[in-house]
Design a protein around this motif. Sequence first.
Motif, PDB file in Angstrom:
ATOM      1  N   GLY A 114     -11.994  10.427   1.876  1.00  0.00           N
ATOM      2  CA  GLY A 114     -12.333   9.201   2.581  1.00  0.00           C
ATOM      3  C   GLY A 114     -12.484   8.005   1.689  1.00  0.00           C
ATOM      4  O   GLY A 114     -12.654   6.882   2.197  1.00  0.00           O
ATOM      5  N   ALA A 115     -12.444   8.155   0.371  1.00  0.00           N
ATOM      6  CA  ALA A 115     -12.626   7.019  -0.544  1.00  0.00           C
ATOM      7  C   ALA A 115     -11.866   7.273  -1.831  1.00  0.00           C
ATOM      8  O   ALA A 115     -11.943   8.364  -2.414  1.00  0.00           O
ATOM      9  CB  ALA A 115     -14.102   6.787  -0.833  1.00  0.00           C
ATOM     10  N   ILE A 116     -11.114   6.249  -2.264  1.00  0.00           N
ATOM     11  CA  ILE A 116     -10.361   6.323  -3.522  1.00  0.00           C
ATOM     12  C   ILE A 116     -10.591   5.019  -4.272  1.00  0.00           C
ATOM     13  O   ILE A 116     -10.441   3.927  -3.719  1.00  0.00           O
ATOM     14  CB  ILE A 116      -8.848   6.524  -3.288  1.00  0.00           C
ATOM     15  N   THR A 117     -10.957   5.130  -5.539  1.00  0.00           N
ATOM     16  CA  THR A 117     -11.055   3.973  -6.431  1.00  0.00           C
ATOM     17  C   THR A 117     -10.058   4.179  -7.564  1.00  0.00           C
ATOM     18  O   THR A 117      -9.995   5.266  -8.161  1.00  0.00           O
ATOM     19  CB  THR A 117     -12.468   3.833  -7.006  1.00  0.00           C
ATOM     20  N   TYR A 118      -9.272   3.140  -7.844  1.00  0.00           N
ATOM     21  CA  TYR A 118      -8.226   3.298  -8.847  1.00  0.00           C
ATOM     22  C   TYR A 118      -8.032   2.000  -9.609  1.00  0.00           C
ATOM     23  O   TYR A 118      -8.448   0.916  -9.180  1.00  0.00           O
ATOM     24  CB  TYR A 118      -6.912   3.732  -8.201  1.00  0.00           C
ATOM     25  N   GLU A 119      -7.409   2.153 -10.781  1.00  0.00           N
ATOM     26  CA  GLU A 119      -7.005   1.009 -11.593  1.00  0.00           C
ATOM     27  C   GLU A 119      -5.528   0.735 -11.326  1.00  0.00           C
ATOM     28  O   GLU A 119      -4.706   1.642 -11.428  1.00  0.00           O
ATOM     29  CB  GLU A 119      -7.224   1.304 -13.077  1.00  0.00           C
ATOM     30  N   SER A 120      -5.213  -0.499 -10.986  1.00  0.00           N
ATOM     31  CA  SER A 120      -3.836  -0.862 -10.639  1.00  0.00           C
ATOM     32  C   SER A 120      -3.103  -1.370 -11.868  1.00  0.00           C
ATOM     33  O   SER A 120      -3.638  -2.192 -12.626  1.00  0.00           O
ATOM     34  CB  SER A 120      -3.835  -1.933  -9.549  1.00  0.00           C
ATOM     35  N   LEU A 121      -1.893  -0.887 -12.073  1.00  0.00           N
ATOM     36  CA  LEU A 121      -1.064  -1.342 -13.185  1.00  0.00           C
ATOM     37  C   LEU A 121      -0.298  -2.605 -12.799  1.00  0.00           C
ATOM     38  O   LEU A 121      -0.163  -2.939 -11.612  1.00  0.00           O
ATOM     39  CB  LEU A 121      -0.075  -0.248 -13.596  1.00  0.00           C
ATOM     40  N   ASP A 122       0.194  -3.296 -13.804  1.00  0.00           N
ATOM     41  CA  ASP A 122       0.999  -4.503 -13.561  1.00  0.00           C
ATOM     42  C   ASP A 122       2.267  -4.139 -12.809  1.00  0.00           C
ATOM     43  O   ASP A 122       2.918  -3.126 -13.108  1.00  0.00           O
ATOM     44  CB  ASP A 122       1.359  -5.171 -14.887  1.00  0.00           C
ATOM     45  N   GLY A 123       2.626  -4.971 -11.849  1.00  0.00           N
ATOM     46  CA  GLY A 123       3.826  -4.739 -11.060  1.00  0.00           C
ATOM     47  C   GLY A 123       3.574  -4.023  -9.758  1.00  0.00           C
ATOM     48  O   GLY A 123       4.509  -3.825  -8.969  1.00  0.00           O
ATOM     49  N   ALA A 124       2.316  -3.620  -9.508  1.00  0.00           N
ATOM     50  CA  ALA A 124       2.015  -2.911  -8.262  1.00  0.00           C
ATOM     51  C   ALA A 124       2.111  -3.865  -7.077  1.00  0.00           C
ATOM     52  O   ALA A 124       1.800  -5.057  -7.190  1.00  0.00           O
ATOM     53  CB  ALA A 124       0.616  -2.304  -8.338  1.00  0.00           C
ATOM     54  N   PRO A 125       2.554  -3.392  -5.921  1.00  0.00           N
ATOM     55  CA  PRO A 125       2.597  -4.249  -4.737  1.00  0.00           C
ATOM     56  C   PRO A 125       1.209  -4.777  -4.379  1.00  0.00           C
ATOM     57  O   PRO A 125       0.194  -4.083  -4.557  1.00  0.00           O
ATOM     58  CB  PRO A 125       3.149  -3.321  -3.647  1.00  0.00           C
ATOM     59  N   ILE A 126       1.171  -5.997  -3.864  1.00  0.00           N
ATOM     60  CA  ILE A 126      -0.110  -6.621  -3.551  1.00  0.00           C
ATOM     61  C   ILE A 126      -0.826  -5.870  -2.435  1.00  0.00           C
ATOM     62  O   ILE A 126      -2.053  -5.726  -2.443  1.00  0.00           O
ATOM     63  CB  ILE A 126       0.112  -8.104  -3.162  1.00  0.00           C
ATOM     64  N   ASP A 127      -0.070  -5.379  -1.466  1.00  0.00           N
ATOM     65  CA  ASP A 127      -0.669  -4.734  -0.299  1.00  0.00           C
ATOM     66  C   ASP A 127      -0.719  -3.217  -0.430  1.00  0.00           C
ATOM     67  O   ASP A 127      -0.785  -2.513   0.577  1.00  0.00           O
ATOM     68  CB  ASP A 127       0.113  -5.114   0.955  1.00  0.00           C
ATOM     69  N   LEU A 128      -0.706  -2.694  -1.655  1.00  0.00           N
ATOM     70  CA  LEU A 128      -0.676  -1.240  -1.826  1.00  0.00           C
ATOM     71  C   LEU A 128      -1.935  -0.590  -1.263  1.00  0.00           C
ATOM     72  O   LEU A 128      -1.868   0.414  -0.542  1.00  0.00           O
ATOM     73  CB  LEU A 128      -0.504  -0.892  -3.312  1.00  0.00           C
ATOM     74  N   ALA A 129      -3.129  -1.147  -1.577  1.00  0.00           N
ATOM     75  CA  ALA A 129      -4.378  -0.550  -1.092  1.00  0.00           C
ATOM     76  C   ALA A 129      -4.454  -0.598   0.432  1.00  0.00           C
ATOM     77  O   ALA A 129      -4.838   0.386   1.080  1.00  0.00           O
ATOM     78  CB  ALA A 129      -5.571  -1.276  -1.719  1.00  0.00           C
ATOM     79  N   ARG A 130      -4.102  -1.734   1.012  1.00  0.00           N
ATOM     80  CA  ARG A 130      -4.150  -1.842   2.469  1.00  0.00           C
ATOM     81  C   ARG A 130      -3.181  -0.877   3.130  1.00  0.00           C
ATOM     82  O   ARG A 130      -3.516  -0.216   4.126  1.00  0.00           O
ATOM     83  CB  ARG A 130      -3.825  -3.286   2.875  1.00  0.00           C
ATOM     84  N   LYS A 131      -1.977  -0.775   2.584  1.00  0.00           N
ATOM     85  CA  LYS A 131      -0.967   0.099   3.161  1.00  0.00           C
ATOM     86  C   LYS A 131      -1.390   1.569   3.058  1.00  0.00           C
ATOM     87  O   LYS A 131      -1.223   2.352   4.008  1.00  0.00           O
ATOM     88  CB  LYS A 131       0.361  -0.121   2.435  1.00  0.00           C
ATOM     89  N   LEU A 132      -1.966   1.942   1.909  1.00  0.00           N
ATOM     90  CA  LEU A 132      -2.385   3.326   1.726  1.00  0.00           C
ATOM     91  C   LEU A 132      -3.530   3.665   2.679  1.00  0.00           C
ATOM     92  O   LEU A 132      -3.542   4.751   3.296  1.00  0.00           O
ATOM     93  CB  LEU A 132      -2.812   3.548   0.271  1.00  0.00           C
ATOM     94  N   ALA A 133      -4.484   2.750   2.828  1.00  0.00           N
ATOM     95  CA  ALA A 133      -5.602   3.003   3.736  1.00  0.00           C
ATOM     96  C   ALA A 133      -5.131   3.119   5.177  1.00  0.00           C
ATOM     97  O   ALA A 133      -5.607   3.979   5.945  1.00  0.00           O
ATOM     98  CB  ALA A 133      -6.645   1.885   3.600  1.00  0.00           C
ATOM     99  N   SER A 134      -4.180   2.268   5.569  1.00  0.00           N
ATOM    100  CA  SER A 134      -3.672   2.304   6.946  1.00  0.00           C
ATOM    101  C   SER A 134      -2.953   3.608   7.234  1.00  0.00           C
ATOM    102  O   SER A 134      -3.156   4.225   8.291  1.00  0.00           O
ATOM    103  CB  SER A 134      -2.744   1.113   7.174  1.00  0.00           C
ATOM    104  N   ARG A 135      -2.132   4.062   6.299  1.00  0.00           N
ATOM    105  CA  ARG A 135      -1.390   5.298   6.522  1.00  0.00           C
ATOM    106  C   ARG A 135      -2.332   6.503   6.573  1.00  0.00           C
ATOM    107  O   ARG A 135      -2.192   7.382   7.431  1.00  0.00           O
ATOM    108  CB  ARG A 135      -0.349   5.496   5.412  1.00  0.00           C
TER     109      ARG A 135
END
Length: 635
Positions: free
Chosen positions: A536-557
């Motif tokens: 139910g919860a994930i905290t991560y470090e984002s690397l350069d070049g990652a999509p801006i909406d990656l967290a939102r998209k992952l949570a929605s899916r």
Amino acid sequence: MSDADPSLEGPPWEEDAPDGDAVERDPDTDDMFGAPEPAGLREIEAEVTNSSVKPVKTNVKPVKSTKGEGEPDAGPPAHADDGSAYTVLARKYRPHTFEDLIGQEAMVRTLTNAFATGRIAHAFMLTGVRGVGKTTTARLLARALNNETDSIDRPSLALTDQGRHDASIMAGQHMDVVEMDAASHTGIDGIRDIIESVRYAPVEARYKVYVLDEVHMLSNQAFNALLKTLEEPPPHAKFIFATTEIRKVPVTILSRCQRFDLRRVEPEILVEHLARIADREGMKIEQDALALIARAAEGSVRDGLSLLDQALVQGDRGETVRTEVVRDMLGLADRSQTIALFESIMAGRTPEALELFRTLYGYGADPVQITNDLLEHCHAASVAKMLGPQATRLPNDQAQKLTALGAVISAGTLARVWQMLLRALDEVRRAPNPADAVEMAIVRLAYAADLPGPEEALKALRDGEPMPAGGAPRGPSGGGGGGALSAQLAARPVVAPSLPDPQTFEAVVALIGEKREVGLQMDVQRYVRPVAFKPGAITYESLDGAPIDLARKLASRLKDWTGRTWLIAANGQGGGETMIETDRRKRTEERAEVEADPFVMAVMQAFPGAVIGEIKTLAPVVELPVIPDEAGDEE
């Protein structure tokens, strides 16, 4: 006329002119035909005047110049940049030697060996798609057959610009090299002229060469008239045929020719060729733009050069022609966007797929081209499933996405989607509104992409198992046959698959792959460094070049799949390795372990220069049970 005819001493037009009154050429006046005064004319006239030869006098009055006093000279008739003398790139960079031909190494190798050994055929048949160099190759062959320089006096493929016949042959003006366009001379009359002239020996060259372009356009009577001459030509005659429709050429003609199939030029080779030409022209163009041009050329060098000609004028001199400009010029859709569209269709997300298509269509993408792209993606995913990503001939990131997509889709589903896309392409071409036809095709594909095949559905019905994903009825059945089967499906209870919460980060990535979210899976594997994880919860470090909406998209899916809200935070620091980094590290450690193995080291020392290629883990050996001895049992 008196007896003392003055014409005996000089021309009759001099009899009324006194000596020394010869009308000289005005040095400031051009020739009466517009030519300037030849260099050294004044010196020649002076020498004639001072010699014993009587100067020639004329009664032609000097032509006065129409140019006013003080008026400047007109200068050159045309400016160099006005386009009047511009030569298109397809003609300017036409190959002049066999080494200049790109992508036809097999043909050049065969011809080189044939000319070196003297086993030269009397008739050649060149076939291939438009723009691969059939006519150019025919002229190069004519030059090679009549190659004659100070050091070469035999048929040779070592062509130089100093050949005696080269310039006239390449210009199509040599009297012993006859070029005929069979599309304009389809009848028997042109062939009769060839049959009549083939009996006579060449005038200047070594061979009489007859080049017939688009030979498949000849009539049956013309082909029949040519048969006998083609089978037993005189030793001084050679025939070279070129065609784009090899199937329309009679077998009787093909059997008398040495056939060469000119291949489509590979995209990577064509990109290098276009880049060299753009550099020679002093223009800059992005590499991705060249890739788009090579893709649109479909293996044709001439088409590629024509499109490059059109693309180079999109930017000013010194400026780089951008990929977006070339894409708009060609009316193409962004390949990454069409891959995302294909991924949405295969995942059954109809609203998202429709929005993606409308976005592409709003940018000016052609509906037919989008459908063609979907066909290419389906083919690439199928090929990559069997042969790996390198077989797709796409850029690495695109090949990896389609490979991952093909890995989670069955071959039967891809084959079914291919058939549906072929039908959709025909509908799009015939529809009054192509965009509407594409949208209807997307709805059908998204609905049917996850449906089970006939074999899977029958097996589920026979065994009393729930239908596979997508197999449940999504609405009331229509009329017609199949009512009994629909009733059985409606009466059978459908068990919705339960998806427990993933307990590890690796399980989350695996769940994304099971749902065919290839793009999201690759982004998570490439850009996410896990810091903390719990269901139910994930905290991560984002690397350069990652999509801006990656967290939102992952949570929605994850919410859609598991039925609970997931908190995804991308503000962590000091995360671990990404999955790609972990996989790369494991492979490196495995290779180091293999290289350190004593047996491998001994093999490498025994075979200097050997390199360890791919490392594969073999399946464990299955130990079969021991079969008791029959003799022992009897005892």
